[in-house]
Design a protein around this motif. Structure first.
Motif, short mmCIF file in Angstrom:
data_model
loop_
_atom_site.label_atom_id
_atom_site.label_comp_id
_atom_site.label_asym_id
_atom_site.label_seq_id
_atom_site.Cartn_x
_atom_site.Cartn_y
_atom_site.Cartn_z
N GLY A 131 0.81 -1.21 0.00
CA GLY A 131 0.00 0.00 0.00
C GLY A 131 0.85 1.26 0.00
N ALA A 132 1.92 1.26 0.81
CA ALA A 132 2.79 2.43 0.86
C ALA A 132 3.44 2.67 -0.50
CB ALA A 132 3.86 2.23 1.92
N LEU A 133 3.86 1.59 -1.17
CA LEU A 133 4.49 1.74 -2.48
C LEU A 133 3.51 2.29 -3.51
CD1 LEU A 133 6.74 -1.42 -2.77
CD2 LEU A 133 7.40 0.93 -2.40
N VAL A 134 2.25 1.82 -3.44
CA VAL A 134 1.24 2.32 -4.38
C VAL A 134 1.02 3.81 -4.15
CG1 VAL A 134 -1.21 2.23 -4.92
CG2 VAL A 134 0.07 0.13 -4.77
N ALA A 135 0.92 4.21 -2.85
CA ALA A 135 0.74 5.64 -2.55
C ALA A 135 1.93 6.44 -3.06
CB ALA A 135 0.59 5.83 -1.04
N GLY A 136 3.14 5.92 -2.88
CA GLY A 136 4.32 6.62 -3.38
C GLY A 136 4.29 6.76 -4.89
N PHE A 137 3.79 5.72 -5.57
CA PHE A 137 3.72 5.76 -7.03
C PHE A 137 2.75 6.82 -7.50
CE2 PHE A 137 5.53 3.64 -10.44
CZ PHE A 137 4.64 3.53 -11.47
N ILE A 138 1.56 6.87 -6.82
CA ILE A 138 0.59 7.89 -7.21
C ILE A 138 1.16 9.29 -6.97
CG2 ILE A 138 -1.70 8.81 -6.71
CD1 ILE A 138 -2.60 6.06 -5.98
N ALA A 139 1.90 9.46 -5.85
CA ALA A 139 2.52 10.76 -5.58
C ALA A 139 3.49 11.13 -6.68
CB ALA A 139 3.24 10.71 -4.23
N LEU A 140 4.27 10.13 -7.14
CA LEU A 140 5.25 10.39 -8.19
C LEU A 140 4.56 10.86 -9.46
CD1 LEU A 140 8.12 10.10 -9.29
CD2 LEU A 140 7.53 7.79 -9.91
N ILE A 141 3.48 10.14 -9.85
CA ILE A 141 2.78 10.51 -11.08
C ILE A 141 2.17 11.90 -10.94
CG2 ILE A 141 0.82 9.93 -12.54
CD1 ILE A 141 1.43 7.07 -12.14
N THR A 142 1.65 12.22 -9.74
CA THR A 142 1.07 13.56 -9.55
C THR A 142 2.14 14.63 -9.69
OG1 THR A 142 -0.35 12.51 -7.93
CG2 THR A 142 -0.44 14.89 -8.07
N TYR A 143 3.33 14.37 -9.14
CA TYR A 143 4.40 15.36 -9.25
C TYR A 143 4.85 15.53 -10.69
CZ TYR A 143 5.38 16.90 -4.55
OH TYR A 143 5.30 17.52 -3.33
N ILE A 144 4.87 14.42 -11.45
CA ILE A 144 5.27 14.54 -12.85
C ILE A 144 4.24 15.37 -13.62
CG2 ILE A 144 5.59 13.24 -14.98
CD1 ILE A 144 6.89 11.09 -13.41
N ILE A 145 2.94 15.11 -13.36
CA ILE A 145 1.90 15.91 -14.01
C ILE A 145 2.07 17.38 -13.66
CG2 ILE A 145 -0.58 16.33 -14.14
CD1 ILE A 145 -1.05 13.41 -13.72
N LEU A 146 2.36 17.65 -12.36
CA LEU A 146 2.56 19.02 -11.91
C LEU A 146 3.72 19.68 -12.63
CD1 LEU A 146 2.11 19.16 -8.08
CD2 LEU A 146 1.28 20.80 -9.74
N LEU A 147 4.83 18.93 -12.78
CA LEU A 147 6.01 19.50 -13.43
C LEU A 147 5.70 19.84 -14.88
CD1 LEU A 147 9.06 20.07 -13.09
CD2 LEU A 147 9.44 17.87 -14.14
N LEU A 148 5.04 18.89 -15.59
CA LEU A 148 4.73 19.15 -16.99
C LEU A 148 3.78 20.34 -17.12
CD1 LEU A 148 4.33 15.54 -18.34
CD2 LEU A 148 6.17 17.12 -18.77
#
Lengths: 162, 195
Positions: A131-148
């Motif tokens: 679960g923690a890894l999934v949450a980390g993955f979603i955070a990563l994707i959100t940050y990438i969307i934010l950066l773009l």
């Protein structure tokens, strides 16, 4: 009133902050005690340096996300935020990659090195780590969307519209 | 006609400072390419065979031949693939810089280079960190999970893996510098004069 662009950016940053916080909490509170044929074992996230690194990295990004939420829209610090976003994305990627490498060995084992999979005995711990890894993955994707999104907003005035 | 004026404006601004910046970027790219290519090759050719004595039956020892290859660990496979793709990316960028000055797509050339550089940084960092932590488990073992360390038996394998990881980390730092320079180039490009 709040412009829709600012609202979208704020929403994305809130989601990113929330998911990194969830990743930290899930990983830090994952521990399981039990006995297995009179052998007592205990699994905590501190057993592996990879999980410790995951907690530390996501904690740093949580604090950063929290601080950025309160940044006023017109300030010139947003350029620094753009650069820091890239650095923290790199930190998140490296932490998730490390934790996933160790978690994969824990789940499937490595027969060539005589490393047995341990997830069979500590299922609750393994599920929480997943679960923690999934949450980390979603955070990563959100940050990438934010950066773009930030780069797009930044570069839009520079492009010559036909 | 407007495009010709814009080109003349760009060429006119190209002082010796900009040209030396271009050569600095190219040199750093070549070094980064060498670093990631070294990491890929050293890890891909990482293999060690060892014969161990497992048991003794009477007076004859039973020997077992064990091989340590990088394919046994998915983390190392990811490491090799990530560094391979990074080397390929750097090679492509060097080629485009040297031979493909005219290549452009709706004025997005610098933006594409910056974004691709960022994705390469992400890729290398993922590969390097996964390999580092797998190597740490291999070197120190994990007493809680009853995973024995393997580096005392397969020393050459571990040494070569360490060299590959160090080379990849150096490549990562260089790629970060390159990304910063590319983004700088992107933000400072001469603004197109709209009619």
């Amino acid at each position: 009133m709040i412009k829709p662009k600012r609202l979208l950016s704020l929403l994305l940053r809130f989601i990113a902050f929330g998911t990194t916080l969830a990743a930290v909490i899930l990983m830090a509170t994952s521990h399981e005690k039990g006995t297995f044929f009179a052998v007592s074992y205990e699994a905590k996230y501190t057993d592996t340096p990879a999980f410790k690194y995951f907690v530390i990295a996501n904690a740093i990004v949580t604090v950063y996300g929290f601080l950025v939420l309160f940044l006023p829209p017109g300030s010139p610090i947003w350029r620094l935020v753009l650069a820091l976003d890239l650095v923290f994305i790199m930190l998140l990627i490296s932490s998730i990659s490390a934790a996933m490498a160790i978690a994969q060995v824990g789940k499937n084992g490595n027969p060539r090195a005589a490393w047995l999979p341990v997830c069979g005995q500590i299922t609750k711990f393994c599920n929480q780590v997943t679960g923690a890894l999934v949450a980390g993955f979603i955070a990563l994707i959100t940050y990438i969307i934010l950066l773009l999104y930030s780069i797009y907003n930044f570069l839009n005035p520079l492009f010559e519209k036909a | 006609m407007g495009l010709q004026n814009e080109e003349k404006l760009e060429l006119g601004c190209s002082s010796s400072q900009q040209r030396s910046k271009k050569w600095v970027l190219l040199t750093v790219r070549v070094i980064a390419f060498l670093a990631t290519a070294t990491a890929t090759l050293v890890m891909a050719l990482n293999k060690e065979t060892k014969t161990l004595v497992v048991a003794m039956v009477g007076s004859t020892p039973i020997k077992v031949t064990l091989t340590a290859k990088f394919q046994h660990t998915p983390a190392f496979v990811f490491f090799v693939i990530a560094n391979g793709m990074a080397s390929f990316h750097n090679l492509m960028m060097i080629m485009v810089e040297l031979f493909g000055q005219k290549l452009d797509y709706k004025g997005l050339r610098l933006a594409m280079i910056a974004i691709l550089d960022m994705t390469t940084v992400a890729l290398i960092s993922g590969g390097a960190s996964a390999a580092t932590f797998m190597a740490e488990v291999g070197k120190n073992g994990n007493s809680h999970a009853r995973w024995n360390k393997i580096c005392d038996k397969f020393e050459t394998f571990c040494d070569r893996g360490g060299v590959a990881i160090i080379a990849s980390s150096a490549g990562l730092i260089l790629m970060l510098i390159i990304t910063a320079m590319s983004i700088f180039k992107l933000l400072n490009k001469p603004k197109s004069v709209s009619s």
